[in-house]
Scaffold this active site. Structure first.
Site, PDB file in Angstrom:
ATOM      1  N   THR A  15      58.489  60.207  83.673  1.00 55.55           N
ATOM      2  CA  THR A  15      59.640  60.725  82.943  1.00 55.55           C
ATOM      3  C   THR A  15      59.924  59.286  81.915  1.00 55.55           C
ATOM      4  O   THR A  15      59.507  58.240  82.531  1.00 55.55           O
ATOM      5  CB  THR A  15      60.754  60.984  83.700  1.00 55.55           C
ATOM      6  OG1 THR A  15      61.207  59.820  84.509  1.00 55.55           O
ATOM      7  CG2 THR A  15      60.454  61.975  84.804  1.00 55.55           C
ATOM      8  N   GLY A  16      60.528  59.732  80.967  1.00 58.40           N
ATOM      9  CA  GLY A  16      60.856  58.553  80.009  1.00 58.40           C
ATOM     10  C   GLY A  16      59.402  57.973  79.357  1.00 58.40           C
ATOM     11  O   GLY A  16      59.390  56.956  79.365  1.00 58.40           O
ATOM     12  N   ALA A  17      58.700  58.843  79.032  1.00 55.58           N
ATOM     13  CA  ALA A  17      57.252  58.445  78.645  1.00 55.58           C
ATOM     14  C   ALA A  17      57.269  58.153  76.938  1.00 55.58           C
ATOM     15  O   ALA A  17      56.017  58.053  76.623  1.00 55.58           O
ATOM     16  CB  ALA A  17      56.215  59.587  79.166  1.00 55.58           C
ATOM     17  N   SER A  18      58.276  58.347  76.517  1.00 51.62           N
ATOM     18  CA  SER A  18      58.448  58.478  75.201  1.00 51.62           C
ATOM     19  C   SER A  18      58.678  57.033  74.566  1.00 51.62           C
ATOM     20  O   SER A  18      58.678  56.802  73.251  1.00 51.62           O
ATOM     21  CB  SER A  18      59.577  59.167  74.522  1.00 51.62           C
ATOM     22  OG  SER A  18      60.763  58.880  75.195  1.00 51.62           O
ATOM     23  N   SER A  19      58.866  55.928  75.759  1.00 49.13           N
ATOM     24  CA  SER A  19      58.985  54.629  75.129  1.00 49.13           C
ATOM     25  C   SER A  19      58.967  53.673  76.153  1.00 49.13           C
ATOM     26  O   SER A  19      59.036  54.015  77.411  1.00 49.13           O
ATOM     27  CB  SER A  19      60.287  54.374  74.210  1.00 49.13           C
ATOM     28  OG  SER A  19      61.594  54.468  75.294  1.00 49.13           O
ATOM     29  N   GLY A  20      58.894  52.340  76.180  1.00 49.56           N
ATOM     30  CA  GLY A  20      58.996  51.505  76.840  1.00 49.56           C
ATOM     31  C   GLY A  20      58.257  51.476  78.057  1.00 49.56           C
ATOM     32  O   GLY A  20      56.945  51.626  78.056  1.00 49.56           O
ATOM     33  N   ILE A  21      58.799  51.064  79.420  1.00 48.18           N
ATOM     34  CA  ILE A  21      57.969  51.167  80.489  1.00 48.18           C
ATOM     35  C   ILE A  21      57.118  52.384  80.867  1.00 48.18           C
ATOM     36  O   ILE A  21      55.880  52.409  81.063  1.00 48.18           O
ATOM     37  CB  ILE A  21      58.884  50.620  81.831  1.00 48.18           C
ATOM     38  CG1 ILE A  21      59.563  49.441  81.637  1.00 48.18           C
ATOM     39  CG2 ILE A  21      57.947  50.740  83.041  1.00 48.18           C
ATOM     40  CD1 ILE A  21      60.619  49.133  82.476  1.00 48.18           C
ATOM     41  N   GLY A  22      57.802  53.502  80.640  1.00 49.08           N
ATOM     42  CA  GLY A  22      57.288  54.863  80.772  1.00 49.08           C
ATOM     43  C   GLY A  22      56.002  54.999  79.828  1.00 49.08           C
ATOM     44  O   GLY A  22      55.151  55.379  80.253  1.00 49.08           O
ATOM     45  N   TYR A 160      75.577  51.550  86.599  1.00 50.48           N
ATOM     46  CA  TYR A 160      74.418  51.451  86.408  1.00 50.48           C
ATOM     47  C   TYR A 160      73.786  51.170  88.037  1.00 50.48           C
ATOM     48  O   TYR A 160      72.846  51.860  88.205  1.00 50.48           O
ATOM     49  CB  TYR A 160      73.928  50.276  85.404  1.00 50.48           C
ATOM     50  CG  TYR A 160      72.341  50.201  85.318  1.00 50.48           C
ATOM     51  CD1 TYR A 160      71.502  51.350  84.865  1.00 50.48           C
ATOM     52  CD2 TYR A 160      71.719  48.983  85.552  1.00 50.48           C
ATOM     53  CE1 TYR A 160      70.156  50.774  84.776  1.00 50.48           C
ATOM     54  CE2 TYR A 160      70.363  48.898  85.439  1.00 50.48           C
ATOM     55  CZ  TYR A 160      69.427  49.912  85.007  1.00 50.48           C
ATOM     56  OH  TYR A 160      68.142  49.909  84.905  1.00 50.48           O
TER      57      TYR A 160
END
Ligand SMILES: NC(=O)c1ccc[n+]([C@@H]2O[C@H](COP(=O)([O-])OP(=O)(O)OC[C@H]3O[C@@H](n4cnc5c(N)ncnc54)[C@H](OP(=O)(O)O)[C@@H]3O)[C@@H](O)[C@H]2O)c1
Length: 289
Positions: A15-22, A160
């Site tokens: 998940t969150g594969a569209s940028s950064g660590i993902g 957070y």
């Protein structure tokens, strides 16, 4: 558990594969021969990542989804189970960070709600959807990208850190229940990584790991399935909280006064009276891990 497991031929949902660590994790995992299932909201960015993986000879499928929308998560789970049967690996990476002192949050309960929505409720709902099939096939591993703040309890990150701690704890309990089914969980308590999340924070520039370095740690966690991956500083913070809680409270309070809320967290035109005690000046630190 503990021995390296090959990812070749396995399904790995990030998940969150569209940028950064993902994104970096998805690309790296694909080079290991896994079929990577890419989840995030931005369809165009997911397509970009999928194309990059395919051009490099890997296998990926994009599943656009807003992980704060329960109906959308349920539909995603249904589709995943229909298309792949059990998902072998799940990386709960999508998230958001808010850096704002409690003194500036009295009328901002929505900061708590939106942190919990994406950092806790979303990943738990997704995990609950995928867990039964993992247990039936007697294999599965879930990696949560949390933060060293879980150990540190750093000031100005109340919403957070609380939301990440909730996911960290939920997963530890789930892991104990799923143990006999060979379904395991890793909590990765990362420190600073240079991504879109930290980019607006001038003071963080030049510090922290690259997304690719972080991805290498995630890959290792997928292969070795440790219970947690900590930083040295996080361990020191946790030990201090345990052994000298009052002293540590004071030290963090000093630290808190030294690094005030950013202009973004205050609102650029907020009057000085809304600043927390000792919070003079403006550090530009809207967000961080
Ligand atoms: N960077 C750090 O220093 C650091 C340190 C410790 C932990 N972390 C954690 O690492 C994870 C990745 O963050 P990052 O630093 O790589 O930042 P990032 O580049 O901003 O990535 C965040 C990802 O989350 C996705 N996302 C956000 N809201 C979403 C939603 N409602 N539904 C689906 N996807 C959503 C975003 O995709 P879309 O916008 O396309 O939806 C994006 O792919 C986060 O959980 C963060 O808390 C980061």
């Amino acid at each position: 558990m503990g021995d390296d497991v090959s990812l070749a031929g396995r399904t790995v949902l990030v998940t969150g594969a569209s940028s950064g660590i993902g994104e970096a994790t998805a690309r790296l995992v694909a080079t290991e021969g896994a079929h990577v299932l890419l989840v995030a909201r931005r369809e165009d960015e997911l397509d970009r990542v999928r194309t990059t993986i395919e051009v490099a000879g890997g296998r990926a499928t994009a599943y656009p989804c807003d992980l704060t929308n329960y109906a959308a998560i349920d539909a995603l789970v249904e589709r995943l189970l229909a298309e792949h049967g059990a998902v072998d690996y799940l990386v709960n990476n999508a998230g958001r960070s808010i850096r704002r002192s409690v003194a500036l949050s009295y009328d901002r309960f929505h900061d708590v709600e939106r942190s919990m929505a994406i950092n806790f409720f979303g990943p738990v709902r997704l995990t609950l959807g995928l867990l039964p099939a993992m247990r039936v096939q007697r294999f599965g591993h879930v990696v949560n990208i949390v933060t060293w703040g879980v150990q540190m309890k750093a000031p100005k990150f109340s919403a957070y850190i609380a939301s990440k701690t909730a996911l960290d704890s939920w997963s530890r309990v789930a892991a104990r229940e799923a143990y006999a089914d060979n379904v395991t969980f890793t909590n990765m308590r990362f420190s600073l990584v240079q991504t879109a999340m930290t980019a607006p924070t001038e003071a963080y520039r030049g510090h922290g790991a690259t997304p690719e370095q972080a991805a290498r740690k995630v890959l290792k966690a997928l292969q070795k399935r440790p219970i947690h991956v900590n930083t040295f500083a996080g361990n020191v913070g946790e030990l201090m909280n345990l052994l000298a809680p009052r002293l540590t409270e004071w030290l963090f309070h000093r630290f808190d006064r030294r690094f005030p809320d950013s202009r973004a967290a205050r609102g650029d035109d907020a009057p000085a009276a809304t600043r927390p005690p000792g919070g003079a000046g403006s550090g530009a630190r809207p967000r961080s891990g």
